[in-house]
Write a protein that holds these residues in place. Structure first.
Motif, PDB file in Angstrom:
ATOM      1  N   THR A  48       0.816  -1.213   0.000  1.00 31.76           N
ATOM      2  CA  THR A  48       0.000   0.000   0.000  1.00 31.76           C
ATOM      3  C   THR A  48       0.852   1.266   0.000  1.00 31.76           C
ATOM      4  N   VAL A  49       2.146   1.139   0.337  1.00 28.42           N
ATOM      5  CA  VAL A  49       3.033   2.309   0.320  1.00 28.42           C
ATOM      6  C   VAL A  49       3.143   2.876  -1.096  1.00 28.42           C
ATOM      7  N   GLY A  50       2.926   2.057  -2.091  1.00 30.72           N
ATOM      8  CA  GLY A  50       2.962   2.527  -3.475  1.00 30.72           C
ATOM      9  C   GLY A  50       1.625   3.013  -3.998  1.00 30.72           C
ATOM     10  N   LEU A 107       7.792  15.681   6.876  1.00 35.46           N
ATOM     11  CA  LEU A 107       8.739  14.597   6.637  1.00 35.46           C
ATOM     12  C   LEU A 107       8.802  14.222   5.157  1.00 35.46           C
ATOM     13  N   GLY A 108       7.720  14.461   4.411  1.00 38.50           N
ATOM     14  CA  GLY A 108       7.703  14.146   2.987  1.00 38.50           C
ATOM     15  C   GLY A 108       8.657  14.996   2.183  1.00 38.50           C
ATOM     16  N   GLY A 109       8.906  16.223   2.644  1.00 39.58           N
ATOM     17  CA  GLY A 109       9.920  17.072   2.038  1.00 39.58           C
ATOM     18  C   GLY A 109       9.598  17.589   0.653  1.00 39.58           C
ATOM     19  N   SER A 110       8.330  17.614   0.262  1.00 40.83           N
ATOM     20  CA  SER A 110       7.945  18.110  -1.058  1.00 40.83           C
ATOM     21  C   SER A 110       6.907  19.218  -0.927  1.00 40.83           C
ATOM     22  N   ALA A 111       6.676  19.920  -2.022  1.00 42.23           N
ATOM     23  CA  ALA A 111       5.710  21.011  -2.008  1.00 42.23           C
ATOM     24  C   ALA A 111       4.285  20.500  -1.827  1.00 42.23           C
ATOM     25  N   SER A 112       4.026  19.290  -2.266  1.00 45.14           N
ATOM     26  CA  SER A 112       2.699  18.695  -2.104  1.00 45.14           C
ATOM     27  C   SER A 112       2.823  17.424  -1.264  1.00 45.14           C
ATOM     28  N   PRO A 113       1.771  17.052  -0.550  1.00 41.07           N
ATOM     29  CA  PRO A 113       1.821  15.838   0.266  1.00 41.07           C
ATOM     30  C   PRO A 113       2.149  14.611  -0.578  1.00 41.07           C
ATOM     31  N   GLN A 114       3.017  13.754  -0.057  1.00 40.12           N
ATOM     32  CA  GLN A 114       3.445  12.548  -0.754  1.00 40.12           C
ATOM     33  C   GLN A 114       2.649  11.338  -0.260  1.00 40.12           C
ATOM     34  N   PRO A 115       1.919  10.685  -1.150  1.00 38.55           N
ATOM     35  CA  PRO A 115       1.058   9.571  -0.706  1.00 38.55           C
ATOM     36  C   PRO A 115       1.807   8.469   0.033  1.00 38.55           C
ATOM     37  N   TRP A 116       3.027   8.161  -0.398  1.00 32.56           N
ATOM     38  CA  TRP A 116       3.727   7.010   0.161  1.00 32.56           C
ATOM     39  C   TRP A 116       3.932   7.123   1.663  1.00 32.56           C
ATOM     40  N   ILE A 117       4.237   8.329   2.153  1.00 33.40           N
ATOM     41  CA  ILE A 117       4.536   8.461   3.573  1.00 33.40           C
ATOM     42  C   ILE A 117       3.267   8.358   4.420  1.00 33.40           C
ATOM     43  N   TYR A 118       2.133   8.762   3.868  1.00 32.30           N
ATOM     44  CA  TYR A 118       0.855   8.635   4.589  1.00 32.30           C
ATOM     45  C   TYR A 118       0.418   7.168   4.649  1.00 32.30           C
ATOM     46  N   PRO A 168      -9.127  -9.249   6.597  1.00 32.42           N
ATOM     47  CA  PRO A 168      -9.544  -8.432   5.448  1.00 32.42           C
ATOM     48  C   PRO A 168     -10.526  -7.322   5.795  1.00 32.42           C
ATOM     49  N   VAL A 169     -11.273  -7.423   6.901  1.00 32.79           N
ATOM     50  CA  VAL A 169     -12.257  -6.396   7.210  1.00 32.79           C
ATOM     51  C   VAL A 169     -11.594  -5.076   7.610  1.00 32.79           C
ATOM     52  N   VAL A 170     -10.294  -5.103   7.944  1.00 34.36           N
ATOM     53  CA  VAL A 170      -9.604  -3.862   8.299  1.00 34.36           C
ATOM     54  C   VAL A 170      -8.921  -3.233   7.091  1.00 34.36           C
ATOM     55  N   SER A 171      -9.122  -3.791   5.910  1.00 34.18           N
ATOM     56  CA  SER A 171      -8.408  -3.306   4.725  1.00 34.18           C
ATOM     57  C   SER A 171      -8.716  -1.841   4.422  1.00 34.18           C
ATOM     58  N   GLU A 172      -9.957  -1.420   4.621  1.00 35.77           N
ATOM     59  CA  GLU A 172     -10.301  -0.024   4.346  1.00 35.77           C
ATOM     60  C   GLU A 172      -9.496   0.921   5.220  1.00 35.77           C
ATOM     61  N   VAL A 173      -9.357   0.580   6.484  1.00 37.62           N
ATOM     62  CA  VAL A 173      -8.627   1.443   7.408  1.00 37.62           C
ATOM     63  C   VAL A 173      -7.148   1.500   7.052  1.00 37.62           C
ATOM     64  N   VAL A 174      -6.545   0.361   6.780  1.00 40.09           N
ATOM     65  CA  VAL A 174      -5.111   0.317   6.518  1.00 40.09           C
ATOM     66  C   VAL A 174      -4.777   0.922   5.156  1.00 40.09           C
ATOM     67  N   CYS A 175      -5.603   0.678   4.156  1.00 38.62           N
ATOM     68  CA  CYS A 175      -5.276   1.068   2.780  1.00 38.62           C
ATOM     69  C   CYS A 175      -5.674   2.494   2.444  1.00 38.62           C
ATOM     70  N   TRP A 176      -6.571   3.092   3.193  1.00 40.55           N
ATOM     71  CA  TRP A 176      -7.062   4.437   2.898  1.00 40.55           C
ATOM     72  C   TRP A 176      -6.338   5.412   3.811  1.00 40.55           C
TER      73      TRP A 176
END
Length: 439
Positions: A48-50, A107-118, A168-176
Motif C-alpha cells: 500500500t506504500v505505493g 517529513l515528505g519534504g515536497s511542495a505537495s503531500p506525498q502519498p507514500w509516507i501517509y 480483510p475487514v480492516v483493509s479499508e482502514v489500513v489502505c485508505w
C-alpha cells in the motif's frame, strides 16, 4: 502403508500436538511475538506504500492548507476549517489525526503531500496497534480466564493480535490514508487499557491511562465508549470497592464529557448531519438490518465493499430485515450479560461488551452521514476476536487447534492482501467497486 499414512501423518497424534505446542511456546517467548506481528503486518500491507491518494484524501490531505505548516497545529484544536478542505461537507473534529498529517507533510519534504509516507504511517501504526493488542491481552486473558497458564495466555493473545493484523475487514482502514484516525484511536485506547491492567499500586498509572484516553478521543470520537471500561477493570479485575471504582472511573467520564463539549463548540453541533432516513425514529429502525451485515463482516465472510451508500432506508417495523436484526441484537445482549455473570465465561462477556460499546458511536444514535462502513469495525472487531477465541476455549483443548488457527489466519491474510489492491488508485477503486458492488 495407507493406514500408516492416515494414522501417523494425517491424524494429529499426541506426539505431533506436543511438538506443535512446544514450537509455538518457544515462538512466543520474549520479544519475538512483536517481531512476528510486525513481519506479518508488512507482508500483508506493505504494498500500500505505493498506492495513491483516493476519494476523500483530497479534502483531508492533498488540498488541506492547515497541514502545510506545523504552526497551524494549534488551530486544529479550535477551528473546523482546519480539519478538512470542505468544512461545510465534513463536520468533524479530529485534531490529533490532522496534526499527524502536518508532521507527515513535513517529513515528505515536497511542495505537495506525498502519498507514500501517509500510507506507510497507516501500515506502521496498524502494526503497532496489533502489538499493543498482544501486550494488553497477555494481561487481560489470565485475569478473565483463570484456567489459562501463562504460556496458553500468550499463545492465544498472539493469535488474536495476528488475526487482527491481517484480517480483510480492516483493509479499508489500513489502505485508505484518510483512515489514520481509526488506527490512532484504537492504538491509544488499547494503550489506556494496558495502563489500567497494570497493578493498581502505581499512582501514576491512572494519569497515564487518562492521557492515552484523551489522545484516543482527539484522534476520533469512536473512542468515547471506552470511558465505561475502567469501571469493569477496577471492579472485576482489581477487585476495588464500589466507591473507589466509581471515583476512578469518573475521571474517564469527565475527560470524555470535556472532549464532547469541546467538539460541540468547534463544529457547532453534536451530530454530523440530520437523520439519514428523514426522521430520527425511522433512522434508528433502519439500523436494525445493519446488525445482520455487521455480524457477517465480523465473521469475516465476504463480500466486502468500499461503499454502502446503496443501502436504502424506509423499513417497516415488521419487515424481516428489521425483525432479524432485532432478534440477533437481543440474542447478543443476553449472551453477553449471561456470560459476564459467570467466572468461566467472563472473557466472552468482556468481548461482547467491547464489541457492543464501540459500535454505539456508529449506530446513528447521534445522526451520521451513512448507515455503515467497514472502517467502523476497526475498534469493535477487537472485542469480537476476544469473544470468538474465548468461545473456542470453552470447547476444550482440541488437538490441532493451533494449526487450525494458523490456517485461518493465513487464509485471512491472503484475502486481505488481494483485497488491498482495490485501493491502489481511484480507477481501480471505483471501477472494481462498480463491477463487484451492488448497483
Amino acid at each position: 502403508m495407507g493406514r500408516y499414512f492416515i494414522v501417523n501423518v494425517l491424524a494429529p497424534s499426541q506426539h505431533h500436538s506436543a511438538a506443535m505446542k512446544k514450537a509455538v511456546e518457544n515462538l512466543l517467548k520474549g520479544r519475538l511475538p512483536f517481531l512476528v506481528l510486525g513481519i506479518a503486518t508488512l507482508a500483508v500491507w506493505i504494498q500500500t506504500v505505493g498506492f495513491d491518494f483516493v476519494w476523500d484524501d483530497d479534502f483531508f490531505i492533498r488540498d488541506l492548507p492547515s497541514i502545510r505548516s506545523l504552526r497551524h497545529v494549534p488551530e486544529m484544536f479550535y477551528r473546523l476549517d482546519a480539519q478538512s478542505a470542505l468544512p461545510e461537507g465534513f463536520v468533524l473534529f479530529r485534531p490529533i489525526r490532522t496534526a499527524h498529517y502536518a508532521l507527515l507533510y513535513l517529513l515528505g519534504g515536497s511542495a505537495s503531500p506525498q502519498p507514500w509516507i501517509y500510507h506507510l504511517a497507516n501500515v506502521l501504526w496498524h502494526g503497532g496497534t496489533a502489538m499493543m493488542l498482544f501486550a494488553v491481552l497477555t494481561l487481560l486473558l489470565p485475569q478473565l480466564k483463570t484456567t489459562l497458564t501463562e504460556a496458553e495466555a500468550r499463545r492465544w493473545s498472539f493469535f488474536i493480535a495476528l488475526a487482527f493484523a491481517v484480517h480483510p475487514v480492516v483493509s479499508e482502514v489500513v489502505c485508505w490514508a484518510k483512515s489514520l484516525d481509526d488506527i490512532l484511536a484504537a492504538f491509544f485506547t488499547l494503550a489506556a487499557l494496558w495502563q489500567l491492567l497494570q497493578p493498581p499500586g502505581d499512582k501514576f498509572g491512572l494519569w497515564r491511562a487518562l492521557l492515552c484516553f484523551a489522545l484516543a478521543l482527539y484522534s476520533k470520537e469512536s473512542a468515547v465508549p471506552f470511558a465505561i471500561i475502567p469501571w469493569v477493570i477496577f471492579r472485576r479485575i482489581h477487585r476495588m470497592p464500589w466507591k473507589q471504582s466509581v471515583l476512578r472511573t469518573a475521571w474517564f467520564m469527565g475527560v470524555a464529557a470535556l472532549y464532547l463539549v469541546h467538539r460541540h463548540l468547534v463544529i457547532g453541533r453534536t451530530s454530523q448531519t440530520s437523520p439519514i432516513s428523514g426522521s430520527y425514529g425511522q433512522t434508528l429502525l433502519d439500523m436494525f438490518p445493519i446488525v445482520l451485515k455487521y455480524f457477517r463482516l465480523l465473521l469475516g465472510i465476504p463480500p466486502f465493499f468500499i461503499d454502502y451508500t446503496y443501502l436504502q432506508g424506509g423499513h417497516s417495523l415488521v419487515s424481516p430485515e428489521v425483525l432479524g436484526g432485532l432478534a440477533l441484537l437481543l440474542a447478543l445482549v443476553i449472551a453477553g450479560v449471561l456470560a459476564w455473570r459467570k467466572q468461566g465465561t467472563a472473557l466472552i462477556g468482556f468481548g461482547l461488551l467491547w464489541t457492543g460499546l464501540f459500535l454505539f458511536p456508529v449506530s446513528n444514535l447521534l445522526p451520521m452521514m451513512q448507515y455503515m462502513a467497514e472502517r467502523f469495525h476497526y475498534l469493535p472487531y477487537i472485542g469480537w476476536l476476544i469473544r470468538t477465541t474465548a468461545a473456542g476455549l470453552m470447547l476444550g483443548r482440541r488437538k490441532g487447534a493451533v494449526l487450525a488457527s494458523l490456517v485461518v489466519v493465513l487464509a485471512w491474510g491472503g484475502t486481505a492482501w488481494s483485497r488491498s489492491w482495490i485501493w491502489k488508485h481511484e480507477i481501480t477503486l471505483f471501477v472494481r467497486s462498480a463491477q463487484e458492488g451492488p448497483r
